[in-house]
Scaffold this motif. Structure first.
Motif, short mmCIF file in Angstrom:
data_model
loop_
_atom_site.label_atom_id
_atom_site.label_comp_id
_atom_site.label_asym_id
_atom_site.label_seq_id
_atom_site.Cartn_x
_atom_site.Cartn_y
_atom_site.Cartn_z
N GLN A 159 35.47 38.40 36.39
CA GLN A 159 35.37 39.45 37.43
C GLN A 159 35.37 38.92 38.86
O GLN A 159 35.36 39.69 39.81
N ASN A 160 35.33 37.59 38.99
CA ASN A 160 35.14 37.02 40.34
C ASN A 160 36.03 35.81 40.57
O ASN A 160 36.57 35.24 39.62
N GLN A 213 37.46 49.99 44.12
CA GLN A 213 38.64 49.69 43.29
C GLN A 213 38.62 48.26 42.78
O GLN A 213 38.03 47.39 43.42
N ASP A 214 39.34 48.04 41.67
CA ASP A 214 39.52 46.67 41.19
C ASP A 214 40.54 45.95 42.06
O ASP A 214 41.47 46.57 42.57
N GLN A 220 32.86 42.43 40.24
CA GLN A 220 31.52 42.62 39.67
C GLN A 220 30.79 43.65 40.54
O GLN A 220 30.82 43.56 41.77
N THR A 221 30.13 44.61 39.89
CA THR A 221 29.44 45.61 40.73
C THR A 221 27.94 45.68 40.45
O THR A 221 27.22 46.42 41.11
N ASN A 257 20.47 40.85 46.69
CA ASN A 257 21.08 41.41 47.89
C ASN A 257 22.55 41.00 48.01
O ASN A 257 23.01 40.50 49.03
N ALA A 258 23.28 41.20 46.89
CA ALA A 258 24.68 40.79 46.84
C ALA A 258 25.60 42.00 46.77
O ALA A 258 25.18 43.10 46.43
N THR A 259 26.86 41.76 47.10
CA THR A 259 27.87 42.81 46.97
C THR A 259 29.19 42.18 46.56
O THR A 259 29.26 40.95 46.35
N SER A 260 30.22 43.00 46.42
CA SER A 260 31.53 42.49 46.02
C SER A 260 32.60 43.34 46.71
O SER A 260 32.29 44.39 47.27
#
Ligand code: BTN
Length: 255
Positions: free
Chosen positions: A60-61, A164-165, A146-147, A154-157
């Motif tokens: 995912q990353n 959206q992917d 990754q969501t 405290n993370a985001t993507s």
């Protein structure tokens, strides 16, 4: 790959402990060309700064490492590689996100934040031969699809921002192109342009920030980042301090 040398030699692995560790052991055993890219779908033991783990859900990353040979930098200038990596990540995010809606910042030394949450990190490791630098490995972790993240991270993507992917290889390719541009600027000794760009996107620069030094919370003014990568802070009494990344921890930012 739309580059001269960064990412032209590409090793993609389904699973590895850490692309940085893999790159370092390869360098000890085989002759690699400068710019070799090692990416992995899944890292079982991804490493972060300060001995932390870098956990990313498989597939995912973007988790990858670039091998470079910055023989044109002296040991006090190695932080420029961190700056190049952070700027290239900035460019990737500016491409994927609508910069009007999202505030993209570099948090010293080289975390990337979007709206105050960490979206990417950089781990640069140098391989010495005797006392001489022979290679640098720039490891990049960028959260893409990754969501869900551990509490307190405290993370985001990118997907958490756009809904959206996104294509992981496209992000890696974009990074390679941007990184090569900054790396070539460095090679041309265009230090000012790299410094100005880095300072422009720095989180908290020229403001009071909350940090922890030797277990003590302090509010200090963020003056600058020195050429060798230390943070330059001052207090209300006009005293100035220089800390490297091991000596200081960020607490939450105040304005
Ligand atoms: C950090 O913010 O602490 C740095 C994270 C760096 C993670 C990347 S993922 C690819 C490369 N391989 C590793 O083991 N670490 C870096």
């Amino acid at each position: 790959m739309d580059t001269l040398f960064i990412g032209q030699n590409h090793i993609h692995l389904d699973e590895v402990d850490s692309t940085n560790s893999y790159a370092i052991s390869l360098l000890k055993n085989v002759n690699l060309t400068e710019g070799t890219l090692i990416s992995a779908k899944h890292q079982t033991k991804g490493r972060g700064q300060r001995g932390n783990l870098w956990n990313a859900v498989a597939g995912q990353n973007a988790t990858f490492s670039l091998i470079v040979k910055p023989a044109f930098l002296n040991e006090n200038q190695l932080f420029y590689l961190s700056k190049c990596a952070a700027l290239a990540l900035y460019d990737v995010l500016a491409y994927f996100l609508n910069t009007g809606h999202f505030d993209i910042k570099i948090k010293w030394p080289n975390d990337i934040l979007v709206n105050g949450k960490k979206i990417a990190g950089v781990l640069i490791e140098n391989v010495l031969s005797g006392r001489q630098l022979s290679w640098s490995v720039a490891g990049i972790g960028l959260n893409i699809n990754q969501t869900s993240f551990s509490d307190g991270l405290n993370a985001t993507s990118i997907k958490s921002c756009t809904g959206q992917d996104h294509d992981i290889m496209l992000a890696i390719r974009y990074f390679c192109t941007a990184f090569e541009g900054y790396y070539l600027q460095l090679k041309n000794k265009s230090f000012n342009s790299i410094n100005e760009n880095y300072a422009f996107f720095l989180f908290g620069l020229k403001s009071w920030i909350n940090v922890e030094v030797e277990g003590m919370p302090l509010s200090l003014f963020f003056e600058a980042v020195t050429e060798d990568g230390r943070i330059n802070l001052s207090d209300r009494g006009g005293n100035t301090y220089l800390f490297d990344v091991k000596q200081i921890k960020w607490l939450k930012l105040t304005s």
